[in-house]
Design a protein around this motif. Sequence first.
Motif, PDB file in Angstrom:
ATOM      1  N   ASP A  55       0.925  -6.112  15.248  1.00 23.23           N
ATOM      2  CA  ASP A  55       0.551  -6.546  13.899  1.00 23.23           C
ATOM      3  C   ASP A  55      -0.501  -5.613  13.290  1.00 23.23           C
ATOM      4  N   HIS A  56      -0.355  -5.349  12.023  1.00 21.92           N
ATOM      5  CA  HIS A  56      -1.374  -4.657  11.219  1.00 21.92           C
ATOM      6  C   HIS A  56      -1.747  -3.270  11.768  1.00 21.92           C
ATOM      7  N   ASP A  58      -1.120  -0.577  10.357  1.00 21.75           N
ATOM      8  CA  ASP A  58      -1.426   0.290   9.222  1.00 21.75           C
ATOM      9  C   ASP A  58      -2.886   0.235   8.818  1.00 21.75           C
ATOM     10  N   VAL A  59      -3.628  -0.711   9.353  1.00 25.90           N
ATOM     11  CA  VAL A  59      -5.030  -0.901   8.973  1.00 25.90           C
ATOM     12  C   VAL A  59      -5.908   0.076   9.695  1.00 25.90           C
TER      13      VAL A  59
END
Length: 59
Positions: A55-56, A58-59
């Motif tokens: 999850d996530h 790209d952060v």
Amino acid sequence: MNARDLETVYETLAEQLDAVAAGKRDLFLAKLVLLLAHDLGDAKRIQTRIAEAADHLDV
């Protein structure tokens, strides 16, 4: 595991990733996950953590 222990583990992992050849890092991480999964011994929990790790990114 407290925050200090977690930081120590993170530093150890970062240092080892730097020491492993770039082309072998994926293999190293896969082996590490399998070794830790074996230690944990709970397939459902491991599958949940794998999903959480994805999850996530790209952060």
